[in-house]
Write a protein that holds these residues in place. Sequence first.
Motif, short mmCIF file in Angstrom:
data_model
loop_
_atom_site.label_atom_id
_atom_site.label_comp_id
_atom_site.label_asym_id
_atom_site.label_seq_id
_atom_site.Cartn_x
_atom_site.Cartn_y
_atom_site.Cartn_z
N PRO A 1 3.69 8.57 22.32
CA PRO A 1 2.79 9.31 23.22
C PRO A 1 3.11 10.80 23.31
O PRO A 1 2.27 11.58 23.78
CB PRO A 1 3.00 8.62 24.57
N HIS A 2 4.31 11.19 22.89
CA HIS A 2 4.76 12.57 23.08
C HIS A 2 4.92 13.34 21.76
O HIS A 2 4.89 14.58 21.77
CB HIS A 2 6.10 12.57 23.82
N TYR A 3 5.12 12.64 20.66
CA TYR A 3 5.33 13.28 19.37
C TYR A 3 4.48 12.60 18.30
O TYR A 3 4.10 11.43 18.45
CB TYR A 3 6.80 13.17 18.94
N ARG A 4 4.23 13.32 17.24
CA ARG A 4 3.54 12.73 16.08
C ARG A 4 4.63 12.13 15.19
O ARG A 4 5.39 12.86 14.55
CB ARG A 4 2.74 13.80 15.35
N VAL A 5 4.72 10.81 15.20
CA VAL A 5 5.82 10.12 14.52
C VAL A 5 5.29 9.21 13.42
O VAL A 5 4.14 8.75 13.45
CB VAL A 5 6.65 9.28 15.52
N ALA A 6 6.14 8.94 12.43
CA ALA A 6 5.83 8.02 11.35
C ALA A 6 7.14 7.48 10.80
O ALA A 6 8.22 8.00 11.11
CB ALA A 6 5.02 8.70 10.26
N ALA A 7 7.06 6.44 9.97
CA ALA A 7 8.28 5.83 9.43
C ALA A 7 8.07 5.32 8.03
O ALA A 7 6.99 4.82 7.68
CB ALA A 7 8.75 4.69 10.34
N LEU A 8 9.11 5.46 7.22
CA LEU A 8 9.23 4.78 5.94
C LEU A 8 10.33 3.76 6.09
O LEU A 8 11.37 4.04 6.71
CB LEU A 8 9.61 5.77 4.83
N VAL A 9 10.15 2.58 5.54
CA VAL A 9 11.17 1.54 5.68
C VAL A 9 11.45 0.91 4.32
O VAL A 9 10.54 0.49 3.61
CB VAL A 9 10.74 0.48 6.73
N GLY A 10 12.73 0.87 3.97
CA GLY A 10 13.13 0.31 2.69
C GLY A 10 13.68 -1.09 2.83
O GLY A 10 14.38 -1.40 3.79
N ASP A 11 13.36 -1.93 1.86
CA ASP A 11 13.91 -3.29 1.83
C ASP A 11 13.83 -3.79 0.40
O ASP A 11 13.03 -3.30 -0.41
CB ASP A 11 13.13 -4.22 2.77
N LEU A 12 14.67 -4.77 0.09
CA LEU A 12 14.69 -5.33 -1.26
C LEU A 12 13.37 -6.01 -1.59
O LEU A 12 12.88 -5.94 -2.72
CB LEU A 12 15.84 -6.32 -1.40
N ALA A 13 12.81 -6.71 -0.60
CA ALA A 13 11.56 -7.45 -0.80
C ALA A 13 10.87 -7.65 0.54
O ALA A 13 11.48 -7.44 1.59
CB ALA A 13 11.85 -8.80 -1.46
N THR A 14 9.62 -8.02 0.50
CA THR A 14 8.75 -8.29 1.66
C THR A 14 8.40 -7.01 2.43
O THR A 14 9.08 -5.99 2.32
CB THR A 14 9.35 -9.29 2.68
N GLU A 15 7.32 -7.09 3.20
CA GLU A 15 6.89 -5.99 4.05
C GLU A 15 7.07 -6.35 5.53
O GLU A 15 6.42 -5.77 6.39
CB GLU A 15 5.43 -5.63 3.76
N ASN A 16 7.96 -7.28 5.82
CA ASN A 16 8.13 -7.77 7.18
C ASN A 16 8.52 -6.66 8.15
O ASN A 16 8.00 -6.57 9.27
CB ASN A 16 9.18 -8.88 7.22
N ASP A 17 9.47 -5.80 7.72
CA ASP A 17 9.93 -4.74 8.62
C ASP A 17 8.82 -3.73 8.90
O ASP A 17 8.67 -3.24 10.02
CB ASP A 17 11.16 -4.04 8.04
N ALA A 18 8.04 -3.40 7.88
CA ALA A 18 6.94 -2.46 8.07
C ALA A 18 5.90 -3.02 9.04
O ALA A 18 5.36 -2.29 9.89
CB ALA A 18 6.28 -2.14 6.73
N LEU A 19 5.63 -4.31 8.93
CA LEU A 19 4.67 -4.94 9.84
C LEU A 19 5.18 -4.91 11.28
O LEU A 19 4.42 -4.68 12.21
CB LEU A 19 4.41 -6.38 9.39
N ARG A 20 6.49 -5.11 11.44
CA ARG A 20 7.07 -5.05 12.79
C ARG A 20 6.98 -3.63 13.35
O ARG A 20 6.60 -3.43 14.50
CB ARG A 20 8.53 -5.50 12.76
N LEU A 21 7.31 -2.64 12.53
CA LEU A 21 7.28 -1.26 13.01
C LEU A 21 5.86 -0.79 13.31
O LEU A 21 5.65 0.04 14.20
CB LEU A 21 7.92 -0.34 11.97
N ALA A 22 4.89 -1.33 12.58
CA ALA A 22 3.50 -0.95 12.80
C ALA A 22 3.02 -1.34 14.20
O ALA A 22 2.05 -0.77 14.70
CB ALA A 22 2.61 -1.58 11.74
#
Length: 227
Positions: A60-81
């Motif tokens: 709500p206060h900053y324009r934020v984004a994230a890149l997330v690295g993992d060996l396989a799957t997009e599970n972490d990206a889905l959680r962060l989204a």
Amino acid sequence: MSPEPRLLEVRKNVLKQNDVIARALRDRFRAQGTYVISLVSSPGAGKTTFLEKTLTVLRPHYRVAALVGDLATENDALRLARSGAPVRQITTGTLCHLEAVMVENSLKDWKLGQLDLLFIENVGNLVCPASYDLGEDLRLVLLSVTEGEDKPLKYPTIFNGADAAVITKIDLAAAVEFDELTANANIQAVRPGMRVFKVSAKTNEGMDGFLQFLAQTYARSSQNAPT
């Protein structure tokens, strides 16, 4: 030439090329006014949960984004989204770390000038990521209370190369008999003067202090940014 020297030469060349790309990324980030924070830890230290909480509070206060690295799957990206922030997964396959070129390629269609803070969550590993600069301004190393107090002594390179340490899952400290004084002493033995935060993304304990620190470092970076 025996295989070992040849492998060492290849590794030196890979790291040299990575450093060239990382320097270019750092210049690009600074020119666009984007402050970049990377997170490293062993698997299961709570990086993704901690980052999800951080993104949710900051958005709500900053324009934020994230890149997330993992060996396989997009599970972490889905959680962060779930935080509502733009998130992109980098799948490394057999590589146990992110490299600067991976970050560069993942940002090709992102407008960095529209981001205040970019977080890069590295692959869960306390060895490989230590050697690879990603062009970040701030590197955080995370240690959970469930891992014990001696992680800094076992993996001194990653702790020595970080700018601040975050002890996660502090709400479980009593249950696992985690010794905060010993953990902090071990961190200071490896990296004297390092700032240490004790947090729980579940209960929010310590999160305000960490987020205040992040806001202050971002503000200082903005003041020193090229005009």
